[in-house]
Design a protein around this motif. Sequence first.
Motif: not given
Length: 97
Positions: A57-73
């Motif tokens: 399954q594909l799980v799409l994660l979008l990161t627009e700015d540095r705040d998103d990096h921690a969430r995705v991490g």
Amino acid sequence: MDELGYVPNQAARSLVTKRHDAIAVIVAEPETRVFADPFFARQLRGISKELTAHDNQLVLLLTEDRDDHARVGRYLAGGHVDGALVFSCTSTTRCPS
């Protein structure tokens, strides 16, 4: 099992197998660009087709700015997926058409 329509619970199986049959695709671009630029649609369609062929399954994660990096991490560190692909087009280069 077939007669009753039994389907194994994926969450329960992953506790035993340590596999989720899911791959994160991380696109480091604003969502407006991802959904408007045909380059990203072609990439995601091709990745999805390959993952589906291998029963993933594909799980799409979008990161627009540095705040998103921690969430995705945090998401990736939580072991929700078996692997990750990351791609982006920098503002200094143009995405291939």
